[in-house]
Scaffold this active site. Structure first.
Site, mmCIF file in Angstrom:
data_model
loop_
_atom_site.group_PDB
_atom_site.id
_atom_site.type_symbol
_atom_site.label_atom_id
_atom_site.label_comp_id
_atom_site.label_asym_id
_atom_site.label_seq_id
_atom_site.Cartn_x
_atom_site.Cartn_y
_atom_site.Cartn_z
ATOM 1 N N GLU A 144 0.457 -1.446 -0.223
ATOM 2 C CA GLU A 144 0.186 0.188 -0.260
ATOM 3 C C GLU A 144 0.733 1.338 -0.254
ATOM 4 O O GLU A 144 0.498 2.117 -0.964
ATOM 5 C CB GLU A 144 -1.347 0.024 0.939
ATOM 6 C CG GLU A 144 -1.396 -0.986 1.643
ATOM 7 C CD GLU A 144 -3.251 -1.129 0.489
ATOM 8 O OE1 GLU A 144 -3.117 0.450 -0.998
ATOM 9 O OE2 GLU A 144 -3.895 -2.174 0.378
ATOM 10 N N ASP A 289 -4.654 -10.323 -7.798
ATOM 11 C CA ASP A 289 -5.451 -9.069 -8.855
ATOM 12 C C ASP A 289 -4.431 -8.273 -9.410
ATOM 13 O O ASP A 289 -3.515 -8.699 -10.451
ATOM 14 C CB ASP A 289 -5.860 -8.289 -8.745
ATOM 15 C CG ASP A 289 -5.476 -7.213 -7.284
ATOM 16 O OD1 ASP A 289 -5.020 -7.534 -6.282
ATOM 17 O OD2 ASP A 289 -7.027 -6.987 -6.638
ATOM 18 N N GLU A 383 -18.379 -6.320 -2.089
ATOM 19 C CA GLU A 383 -17.404 -6.855 -1.715
ATOM 20 C C GLU A 383 -17.639 -8.242 -2.133
ATOM 21 O O GLU A 383 -16.248 -8.830 -2.945
ATOM 22 C CB GLU A 383 -16.465 -6.773 -0.535
ATOM 23 C CG GLU A 383 -16.127 -5.384 0.124
ATOM 24 C CD GLU A 383 -15.105 -4.991 -0.535
ATOM 25 O OE1 GLU A 383 -15.005 -4.615 -1.909
ATOM 26 O OE2 GLU A 383 -14.056 -4.690 -0.218
ATOM 27 N N GLU A 401 -12.474 -0.083 -9.206
ATOM 28 C CA GLU A 401 -12.485 -0.898 -10.153
ATOM 29 C C GLU A 401 -13.440 -1.441 -11.358
ATOM 30 O O GLU A 401 -12.529 -1.403 -12.256
ATOM 31 C CB GLU A 401 -12.722 -2.478 -9.470
ATOM 32 C CG GLU A 401 -10.586 -2.751 -8.945
ATOM 33 C CD GLU A 401 -10.286 -2.340 -7.907
ATOM 34 O OE1 GLU A 401 -11.737 -1.723 -6.998
ATOM 35 O OE2 GLU A 401 -9.884 -1.863 -6.831
ATOM 36 N N THR A 487 -1.324 0.535 -11.074
ATOM 37 C CA THR A 487 -2.580 0.271 -10.143
ATOM 38 C C THR A 487 -3.185 0.902 -9.460
ATOM 39 O O THR A 487 -4.757 1.030 -9.251
ATOM 40 C CB THR A 487 -2.031 -0.679 -9.301
ATOM 41 O OG1 THR A 487 -3.570 -1.906 -9.468
ATOM 42 C CG2 THR A 487 -1.195 -0.770 -7.967
HETATM 43 C C1 DMJ Z 1 -6.611 0.236 -4.898
HETATM 44 O O1 DMJ Z 1 -5.408 0.814 -3.850
HETATM 45 C C2 DMJ Z 1 -5.811 -0.163 -5.674
HETATM 46 O O2 DMJ Z 1 -6.314 -0.255 -7.208
HETATM 47 C C3 DMJ Z 1 -5.504 -1.696 -5.354
HETATM 48 O O3 DMJ Z 1 -4.279 -3.004 -6.659
HETATM 49 C C4 DMJ Z 1 -6.153 -2.565 -5.671
HETATM 50 N N1 DMJ Z 1 -6.957 -2.056 -4.331
HETATM 51 C C5 DMJ Z 1 -7.551 -0.851 -4.122
HETATM 52 C C6 DMJ Z 1 -8.992 0.037 -4.594
HETATM 53 O O4 DMJ Z 1 -9.851 -0.995 -4.779
#
Ligand code: DMJ
Length: 792
Positions: A144, A289, A383, A401, A487
């Site tokens: 994160e 993911d 979720e 997403e 991401t």
């Molecule tokens: C984000 O922090 C990023 O997209 C991460 O890769 C996965 N999920 C969250 C948002 O849902």
């Protein structure tokens, strides 16, 4: 043009090409087919209004954060104040996101530039330089912190320099944000000191891994370890210090080695020291993911073919095992035909966006359509939702997403359907998530109850993608096609690859199986989305009510003892014939008649598949008698869902021993010492299969045979089955099941002998193959022996 800049140019073109090819194909399809367009086109005026509404949403959330929460990491929209680590009541592991480093502002900086608000961007950059520091005794998530903080600082640095050049502003800026990201990068590096090179999940910003709380740190998720390279490569290229990129490449290489060599799939949780998998579920959502995303995007950003080859290998595996129509269902990486979950999570909604980028449009359209129906059914995408689209976990933290995929689908197809979908998503946020102090997450989509939480990605991704969806390229200050979105939707320019530190490209030939899925004929690209969506329009229960009030019953789910199933089957025109009842089934309607045919076809397919699968999965317990020690006999046994399956030439061999007590349900065995290294036998009953297996493993048995407790049962007269477990993957010894008749034979031989009986547990197919080869060898020897001398 230098070699590196021409390479980068090629990559830039490549990315644009993906869009252009997709667009041209769509235009060609529109011209060449008579597709009806049920989607209402959106006028430019409406689109511009929605863009401005997205902008207003941004400021509503941003101002609420800046005025009530900054310099906190997050805004708490219901209490209208900041969330500080160590001050605000802890939410447990979830708080590892927070480092008291003003995360929401850092995460949001580049969105200000996209909105064209240079003045606020400049002000915000100054605040970050003045206020944000990292020397805190706080344990944070490496993943994160990397995607939100390092990524946020880097893209803001890149855009600050861009504005200096192109907007004649911020001339005071001297790369302070880059220095900050370098410092933060160094603070994350201790996490990479593991025997595999795969980083720990968490690190202390001040103490590194020396924090006593991290002593037992072992496990991380695949996405956590595999979502580092874009930011770390950019960091190295921009600072000139190769360490970040070197570490991130090493982590990617180590992960690649852990793929299952048979299925090419990855699990979701692993041990960073041993490289052992802890969770072997394999899907495209939570836990994995962005690993897939970063393989593909690392290729796009850095131009290293090996990442494309790796992505393709995984992609083909996902499409083979995980993808099921529009759905994506987790399987076990080592047993990919076995589904491991009956629900999907909302994180997988990014997948269609990635498919668009990789050029596989048709499944992207299908999965997106399925998700859109889930959204319409439950207002937001929960979720987690079950395979029949019921709520498994009702929370919705305003994730990006689905909107991200909507944006990429719109860019690739130009289909206004995606603008309408985006409009729906935007209006839903306005209606159900907007509160006076920002936007609040939804605690349960069934009740609409709010949660005191506004994650930083609401500003950095959710609203950013909405704004982009409703913007034309000319509305934007930068050409987004020259950037890769990380991401966390941070922008990294493709030109970064020009900046030295070329990636280390050690090619492995097996990685280079190219874009098989793009070569399919007819190409899945050549399908206009509406044609693909149309058959899925009623995919989800309730979106178009039927007389049967539900999804068609599938043959897989059918149970003859279920009255509802029998009724549904009858309505489809299928009569279950019993003696004395020869009436012919007649479908209630044409539609249901069609469903009936499909049902019957599935039944046939299922029967076919089951016999093939069963044969492949059938295990054997083989032994030889004293009388004929060369002639091995194999008795059929069933596999289990919770233990390693023996395939190919794998086998376990050992002396047979009966558990004492035979049911093996106690804490330990009376003959635990004796059982070590042997093939233990326990009788079915009193406790679960898996608990017997755990006990066998605990006492050190090499394998476990569970024998049936129903006298007279046999694999000859009833179908073999696989013993089910409890979802955990901790049993590492093979466990097989034998019906009473088969085990009776084994037990008789065992009792006749004075010596222990040695058995081999293996795959039945392999036993047959081995037996056949042996017979052939014997025949050959015999025929050679019979040949006259002169022919030799
Ligand atoms: C984000 O922090 C990023 O997209 C991460 O890769 C996965 N999920 C969250 C948002 O849902």
């Amino acid at each position: 043009m230098s070699a590196t800049s021409s390479e980068s140019f090629v990559r830039g073109q490549r990315l644009m090409l993906i869009f252009l090819v997709a667009l041209c194909i769509v235009v060609a399809c529109v011209l060449s087919t008579e597709t009806t367009m049920p989607t209402q086109n959106m006028s430019n005026k409406e689109r511009a209004e929605l863009r401005e509404e997205a902008r207003a949403m941004f400021y509503h959330a941003y101002n609420a954060y800046m005025q009530n929460a900054y310099p906190a990491d997050e805004l708490m929209p219901l209490s209208c104040k900041g969330r500080y680590r160590g001050v605000t009541p802890s939410r447990g592991d979830m708080d590892d996101i927070l480092g008291n480093f003003s995360m929401t502002l850092v995460d949001t900086l580049d969105t200000l530039v996209l909105l064209g608000d240079f003045a606020e961007f400049e002000h915000a950059v100054k605040l970050v330089i003045r206020d944000v520091q990292f020397d805190s005794d706080i344990i944070v998530s490496v993943f994160e912190t990397n995607i939100r903080m390092v990524g946020g600082l880097l893209s803001a640095h890149i855009l600050a320099e861009y504005l200096q050049k192109h907007a004649d502003t911020m001339h005071w800026y001297k790369g302070e944000l880059l220095e900050m990201s370098r410092e933060l990068g160094y603070r994350l590096l201790p996490a990479f000191n593991t025997s595999t090179g795969i980083p720990h999940a968490r690190v202390n910003l001040r103490l590194g891994m020396k924090d006593p709380m991290l002593k037992k740190s072992r496990e991380t998720c695949t996405a956590c370890a595999g979502t580092i390279l874009l930011e770390f490569a950019a960091l190295s290229r921009l600072t000139g210090d190769p360490i970040f990129e070197v570490r991130a490449h090493a982590a990617m290489d180590a992960l690649w080695k852990l793929r299952h060599r048979g299925s090419d799939l990855m699990g979701t949780v692993l041990n960073v020291h041993s490289g052992d998998w802890v969770r072997r579920d394999s899907g495209v959502g939570a836990g994995i993911d962005s690993y897939y995303e970063y393989l593909f995007k690392s290729y796009v950003l850095l131009g290293d073919d090996k990442y494309l080859a790796r992505f393709n290998r995984h992609y083909n595996a996902v499409m083979k095992y995980v993808s099921e129509g529009p759905m994506l269902l987790d399987v076990l990486m080592h047993r990919p035909h076995a589904k491991s979950k009956n629900f999907m999570d909302s994180l997988l909604a990014f997948w269609p966006g990635l498919q668009v980028l990789s050029g596989d449009l048709k499944p992207a359209v299908q999965t997106h359509e399925m998700l859109y129906q889930v959204m319409q059914m439950h207002t937001f995408i929960p979720e987690a939702f079950t395979v029949d689209f019921q709520i498994h976990w009702g929370q919705h933290p305003l994730r990006p997403e689905f909107i991200e995929s909507t944006y990429f689908l719109y860019r690739a197809t130009g289909d206004h359907h995606y603008l309408q979908v985006g409009k729906k998503a935007l209006k839903t946020l306005q209606q159900y998530a907007k509160v006076s102090c920002g936007y609040a997450a939804v605690n349960d989509v069934r009740t609409g109850k709010h949660e005191d939480r506004m994650d930083s990605f609401v500003l950095s991704e959710t609203i950013k993608y909405l704004y982009l969806l409703f913007s034309d390229p000319q509305d934007l200050i930068i050409n987004v096609d020259e950037f890769v979105f990380t991401t966390e939707a941070h922008l990294l320019p493709l030109s970064i690859a020009q900046l030295g530190n070329a990636t280390f490209s050690f090619r492995q030939t097996d990685e280079h199986n190219v874009l098989d899925f793009m070569r399919t004929c007819p190409s899945s690209n050549k399908l206009f989305p509406e044609k693909v969506r149309k058959p899925l329009r009623n995919f989800i229960t309730g979106s178009c009510p039927r007389t049967t009030a539900g999804k068609r019953l599938s043959a897989l789910d059918f149970q003859a003892s279920n009255a509802d199933h029998l009724r549904a089957v009858y309505d489809m025109g299928i009569t279950m014939v019993s003696v004395g009842d020869r009436s012919q089934g007649k479908a209630k309607s044409h539609e249901e008649g069609e469903m009936g045919l499909q049902f019957m076809q599935e039944m046939l397919e299922l029967t076919k598949m089951q016999s093939i699968n069963q044969l492949a999965q059938l295990q054997a317990v083989a032994y030889a008698t004293d009388e004929k020690p060369q002639d091995w006999i194999a008795l059929m046994a069933g596999p289990s869902h919770f233990s390693p399956e023996l395939t190919g030439d794998q086998f376990v061999q050992g002396d047979l021993i009966l558990a004492k007590p035979l049911r093996a349900c106690d804490e330990t065995l009376e003959n635990a010492e004796e059982a070590k290294g042997k093939v233990l036998v326990a009788e079915r009953g009193d406790c679960t299969f898996v608990s017997k297996a755990r006990l066998a493993q605990k006492v050190g048995a090499a394998a476990l045979i569970v024998c049936d407790n129903v006298p007279g049962s046999s694999g000859e007269t009833q179908p073999m089955f696989a013993m089910s477990g409890d979802g955990k993957d901790d049993v590492l010894i093979p466990v097989v099941f034998m019906y009473s008749m088969e085990f009776g034979k084994l037990s008789a031989v065992m009792q006749r002998r004075k010596q222990p009986l040695r058995v081999r547990v293996m795959q039945m197919v392999e036993f047959k193959r081995w037996q056949l080869a042996k017979e052939q060898r014997q025949n050959q020897t015999a025929s050679v022996a019979q040949k006259p001398d002169k022919e030799l």
